[in-house]
Write an enzyme that holds these catalytic residues in place. Structure first.
Site, PDB file in Angstrom:
ATOM      1  N   HIS A 191       0.814  -1.216   0.000  1.00 34.90           N
ATOM      2  CA  HIS A 191       0.000   0.000   0.000  1.00 34.90           C
ATOM      3  C   HIS A 191       0.847   1.266   0.000  1.00 34.90           C
ATOM      4  O   HIS A 191       0.468   2.271  -0.582  1.00 34.90           O
ATOM      5  CB  HIS A 191      -1.003  -0.027   1.155  1.00 34.90           C
ATOM      6  CG  HIS A 191      -2.136  -0.942   0.833  1.00 34.90           C
ATOM      7  ND1 HIS A 191      -2.191  -2.228   1.306  1.00 34.90           N
ATOM      8  CD2 HIS A 191      -3.197  -0.780   0.018  1.00 34.90           C
ATOM      9  CE1 HIS A 191      -3.265  -2.806   0.801  1.00 34.90           C
ATOM     10  NE2 HIS A 191      -3.894  -1.959   0.025  1.00 34.90           N
ATOM     11  N   ARG A 298     -10.827   3.575  -2.531  1.00 32.91           N
ATOM     12  CA  ARG A 298     -10.474   2.807  -1.337  1.00 32.91           C
ATOM     13  C   ARG A 298     -10.887   3.622  -0.118  1.00 32.91           C
ATOM     14  O   ARG A 298     -10.110   4.431   0.389  1.00 32.91           O
ATOM     15  CB  ARG A 298      -8.963   2.559  -1.299  1.00 32.91           C
ATOM     16  CG  ARG A 298      -8.434   1.610  -2.369  1.00 32.91           C
ATOM     17  CD  ARG A 298      -6.937   1.447  -2.204  1.00 32.91           C
ATOM     18  NE  ARG A 298      -6.370   0.323  -2.918  1.00 32.91           N
ATOM     19  CZ  ARG A 298      -5.796   0.410  -4.122  1.00 32.91           C
ATOM     20  NH1 ARG A 298      -5.715   1.562  -4.739  1.00 32.91           N
ATOM     21  NH2 ARG A 298      -5.283  -0.662  -4.700  1.00 32.91           N
ATOM     22  N   ARG A 334     -15.454   1.189  -2.520  1.00 35.99           N
ATOM     23  CA  ARG A 334     -15.252  -0.081  -1.841  1.00 35.99           C
ATOM     24  C   ARG A 334     -15.517   0.131  -0.356  1.00 35.99           C
ATOM     25  O   ARG A 334     -15.007   1.089   0.234  1.00 35.99           O
ATOM     26  CB  ARG A 334     -13.822  -0.559  -2.063  1.00 35.99           C
ATOM     27  CG  ARG A 334     -13.541  -1.845  -1.322  1.00 35.99           C
ATOM     28  CD  ARG A 334     -12.231  -2.423  -1.719  1.00 35.99           C
ATOM     29  NE  ARG A 334     -11.116  -1.683  -1.140  1.00 35.99           N
ATOM     30  CZ  ARG A 334      -9.846  -1.964  -1.407  1.00 35.99           C
ATOM     31  NH1 ARG A 334      -9.537  -2.923  -2.255  1.00 35.99           N
ATOM     32  NH2 ARG A 334      -8.868  -1.280  -0.847  1.00 35.99           N
ATOM     33  N   GLU A 433     -10.789 -11.449  -4.971  1.00 37.36           N
ATOM     34  CA  GLU A 433      -9.407 -11.426  -4.491  1.00 37.36           C
ATOM     35  C   GLU A 433      -9.020 -12.787  -3.925  1.00 37.36           C
ATOM     36  O   GLU A 433      -7.849 -13.090  -3.763  1.00 37.36           O
ATOM     37  CB  GLU A 433      -9.246 -10.367  -3.391  1.00 37.36           C
ATOM     38  CG  GLU A 433      -9.464  -8.960  -3.886  1.00 37.36           C
ATOM     39  CD  GLU A 433      -9.582  -7.956  -2.756  1.00 37.36           C
ATOM     40  OE1 GLU A 433      -8.638  -7.201  -2.545  1.00 37.36           O
ATOM     41  OE2 GLU A 433     -10.642  -7.936  -2.086  1.00 37.36           O
ATOM     42  N   ASN A 456      -3.978  -7.582  -6.977  1.00 36.44           N
ATOM     43  CA  ASN A 456      -2.880  -7.487  -5.992  1.00 36.44           C
ATOM     44  C   ASN A 456      -3.001  -8.598  -4.956  1.00 36.44           C
ATOM     45  O   ASN A 456      -2.062  -9.339  -4.693  1.00 36.44           O
ATOM     46  CB  ASN A 456      -2.902  -6.139  -5.253  1.00 36.44           C
ATOM     47  CG  ASN A 456      -2.808  -4.963  -6.189  1.00 36.44           C
ATOM     48  OD1 ASN A 456      -2.337  -5.101  -7.294  1.00 36.44           O
ATOM     49  ND2 ASN A 456      -3.276  -3.804  -5.749  1.00 36.44           N
ATOM     50  N   ASP A 457      -4.195  -8.669  -4.364  1.00 35.27           N
ATOM     51  CA  ASP A 457      -4.396  -9.716  -3.359  1.00 35.27           C
ATOM     52  C   ASP A 457      -4.578 -11.082  -4.006  1.00 35.27           C
ATOM     53  O   ASP A 457      -4.082 -12.092  -3.494  1.00 35.27           O
ATOM     54  CB  ASP A 457      -5.595  -9.381  -2.464  1.00 35.27           C
ATOM     55  CG  ASP A 457      -5.189  -8.427  -1.347  1.00 35.27           C
ATOM     56  OD1 ASP A 457      -4.133  -8.660  -0.730  1.00 35.27           O
ATOM     57  OD2 ASP A 457      -5.905  -7.441  -1.108  1.00 35.27           O
ATOM     58  N   ARG A 467       2.613  -9.836  -0.281  1.00 39.96           N
ATOM     59  CA  ARG A 467       2.906  -8.693  -1.156  1.00 39.96           C
ATOM     60  C   ARG A 467       3.710  -7.607  -0.455  1.00 39.96           C
ATOM     61  O   ARG A 467       4.244  -6.717  -1.097  1.00 39.96           O
ATOM     62  CB  ARG A 467       1.598  -8.110  -1.719  1.00 39.96           C
ATOM     63  CG  ARG A 467       0.682  -7.515  -0.684  1.00 39.96           C
ATOM     64  CD  ARG A 467      -0.703  -7.234  -1.243  1.00 39.96           C
ATOM     65  NE  ARG A 467      -0.869  -5.872  -1.694  1.00 39.96           N
ATOM     66  CZ  ARG A 467      -2.049  -5.281  -1.858  1.00 39.96           C
ATOM     67  NH1 ARG A 467      -3.169  -5.955  -1.644  1.00 39.96           N
ATOM     68  NH2 ARG A 467      -2.133  -4.049  -2.260  1.00 39.96           N
ATOM     69  N   CYS A 504      -8.804  -4.133 -11.206  1.00 41.40           N
ATOM     70  CA  CYS A 504      -8.396  -2.913 -10.507  1.00 41.40           C
ATOM     71  C   CYS A 504      -7.090  -3.074  -9.730  1.00 41.40           C
ATOM     72  O   CYS A 504      -6.704  -2.197  -8.982  1.00 41.40           O
ATOM     73  CB  CYS A 504      -9.510  -2.413  -9.594  1.00 41.40           C
ATOM     74  SG  CYS A 504      -9.830  -3.504  -8.221  1.00 41.40           S
TER      75      CYS A 504
END
Ligand code: PEP
Ligand code: MG
Length: 581
Positions: A191, A298, A334, A433, A456-457, A467, A504
């Site tokens: 992040h 987010r 989200r 995810e 990403n996840d 990550r 995304c």
């Protein structure tokens, strides 16, 4: 002499500026010996740092004014710890006995306290360990600022060295002057890295213990194109890098020119480009022609920048402002995705052995219903200002989707019967995810209006690679054929079912990925705003047929390196060769 350090490139670009430390994480505290005749002065330096830390906490508390008692209570507890005579005498004893600097003695004491607290089987006491660690960091911060002559904001540009760049850090540094960011922790998709990208600041991550050794005040070159940090560069190296900065400025010019062009491939296939944002800040820098809407807001970042939960009214105000500013284009919000790598300082969750596999995202908010209800109400009310999509993070089961949908329907019903305005364009969707949830895609399609894939996840769980862990960052490779095949299956199914599906995760903004994604069938990409123009240029330089051929060839490959080589070769031959007229 120039000293070159390898790092992971996380946000592209090159920067040359003096280095400044924001804070140093507990484990990176410097340790050095103190002469006998300097021990008294070192103890005094520690006392002064404690007083300053207590004063800073008092000032912060005053700034909070009439915040909730529970929040003010945290500050009172920290002030009591900073001024605790036991802490003072233990650290001073450490300085004198070990003949070491105050930072190192403090760290040893804090680690000792933490170990004692951790052994006690009570959540409240274990949380006390976090308080002690936090207080240790605050005092260390005071000590190091003085030791390094870091006098805060002097209006000069600098490269920021920080363990991990957090949303709350935005309030501590003037990002106008931050030319680059060097992080001790994190991976390319952490992040902190996403935050740096969203600010358009070059960034390298994963320096680990090297971070603490970087000399404050000295000029460094941050090369986030090749993943390098050059400490103490000579004149010749600086000039070479200045030339590279000039060259990349020319390439950026071409990217900038296409930013408002149509988002279509050479053969005229439209591709919807959306923005991932964390607050209103990024929207200010965007021109309407660059994107079609917000594919991922987010919301947790707005919660993380604060010291207590925002009320329904405060949330409604923020969400409405964003929806209104979009002039009729959709905003996908989200719901709160806290837990895991995104803790909220005022909502402490129990210590978990595996937080990324733990109590996070929708798992947490469905149990903590008042947080979820408040946010859902604010979001649903904001739909009266324009199209709103509500997106659930970290969903694992169909049951979670049904529960959330029931809550949404109930709130919509309640609001309507109370005469409160609810928009006609309100959509409900989920993030994919979790791999097992992706395998339920057909059933998922029956329950939602849209899907958004968080690569990403998803890649983190598919590859079993954290990550955020620099030690295994090299293994976090979304070019892994297994990850690619998985992504292709998702978009194939959602296309058959005619459910809008966007991607995304960070790879949606990587222009190298664009041909592969188009070849798989992706037509909706949501990304960090700085990447919108370069992704537009990339897709305007290809035909869908060529992309399908590329994917057909790559699909059969067995390793990430072969895929990457093939894709780079494809990009080299297409980029700029032809472009949509
Ligand atoms: C993702 O996981 O791909 C995603 C977009 O969510 P985040 O990066 O916020 O976890
Ligand atoms: Mg995610």
């Amino acid at each position: 002499m120039v000293h070159e350090i390898s790092a992971i490139a996380a946000s592209p670009g090159i920067a040359i500026a003096p280095l400044r430390h924001l804070r140093l994480a507990g484990e990176f505290v410097p340790r050095y010996g103190i002469e006998d005749d300097e021990l008294d002065a070192e103890c005094e330096r520690f006392r002064v740092a404690c007083t300053k830390a207590a004063e800073a906490l008092e000032r912060l508390k005053e700034k909070l004014g009439e915040a909730a008692e529970s929040v003010l209570g945290i500050y009172d507890a920290h002030i009591a710890l900073v001024t605790d005579p036991r802490l003072q005498s233990d650290v001073e004893a450490g300085i004198r006995k070990e003949k070491i600097n105050a930072e190192a003695a403090l760290q040893a004491v804090v680690t000792g306290y933490e170990q004692i607290f951790r052994r006690i089987d009570s959540v409240t006491v274990r949380e006390r360990a976090a308080d002690v660690r936090d207080v240790g960091r605050q005092i260390t911060g005071m000590l190091l600022q003085r030791a390094q002559g870091n006098d805060g904001d002097d209006g000069l540009d600098f490269i920021l060295a920080v363990d991990e760049f957090l949303p709350s850090d935005l309030g501590k540094v003037d990002t106008k002057h931050v030319r680059g960011i060097v992080m001790g922790e994190g991976g390319r998709y952490s992040h902190g890295a996403i935050l740096a990208k969203s600010l358009g600041i070059p960034c390298v991550v994963g320096l680990e213990h090297e971070l603490a050794k970087l000399p404050a005040g000295g000029t460094v070159i941050l090369d986030a194109e090749r993943g390098r940090l050059l400490v103490d560069p000579d004149r010749e190296t600086i000039e070479r890098y200045e030339e590279r900065i000039e060259e990349s400025t020319a390439a950026e010019q071409r990217i900038f020119e296409v930013r408002l062009s149509q988002s279509v491939t050479i053969d005229g296939t439209p591709v919807t480009l959306l923005a991932n944002i964390e607050g209103t800040r990024e929207l200010d820098a965007l021109e309407p022609g660059m994107f079609k809407g917000v594919g991922l807001f987010r919301t947790e970042f707005a919660f993380m920048e604060r010291l207590m939960f925002p009320s329904e009214e405060e949330q409604f105000e923020l969400y409405s402002k964003i929806v209104e500013s979009m002039g009729g284009r959709n905003v996908t919000f989200r719901t709160l995705d806290i837990g895991g790598d995104k803790p909220l300082q005022y909502f402490r969750t129990p210590v978990e052995r595996n937080p990324v596999l733990g109590w996070r995202g929708i798992r947490l908010t469905l149990q903590w219903r008042d947080i979820f209800y408040t946010q859902m109400r604010a979001l649903i009310r904001a739909s009266s200002k324009g199209p709103v999509s509500i997106l659930l993070p970290m969903v694992t089961t169909l049951g979670e989707v049904r529960q959330a949908r029931e809550i949404l329907d109930k709130i919509v019903g309640d609001l309507r019967s109370d005469g409160v305005d609810v928009g006609s364009e309100l959509f409900f969707g989920v993030m994919i995810e979790v791999p097992s949830f992706a395998m339920m895609i057909d059933e998922v399609c029956d329950l939602v209006d849209f899907i958004s894939v968080g690569s990403n996840d998803l890649a983190q769980y598919l590859l079993a690679v954290d990550r955020d862990n620099p030690r295994v960052a090299g293994m976090y490779d979304p070019f892994h054929p297994g990850v690619l095949r998985f992504l292709a299956q998702i978009v194939e199914r959602t296309t058959v079912r005619d459910v809008p599906c966007s991607l995304c995760g960070e790879i949606a903004g990587e222009s190298e990925f664009v041909p592969l994604l188009l070849g798989m069938g992706w037509r909706r990409l949501s990304m960090t705003p700085v990447f919108l123009p370069r992704v537009k240029l990339a897709l305007r330089s290809v035909t869908i047929d060529d992309c399908v051929d590329l994917w057909t060839e790559v699909r059969a490959m067995g390793d990430a390196e072969s895929v990457r080589d093939r894709v780079r070769n494809f990009v080299r031959t297409t980029n700029g060769a032809r472009e949509k007229a």
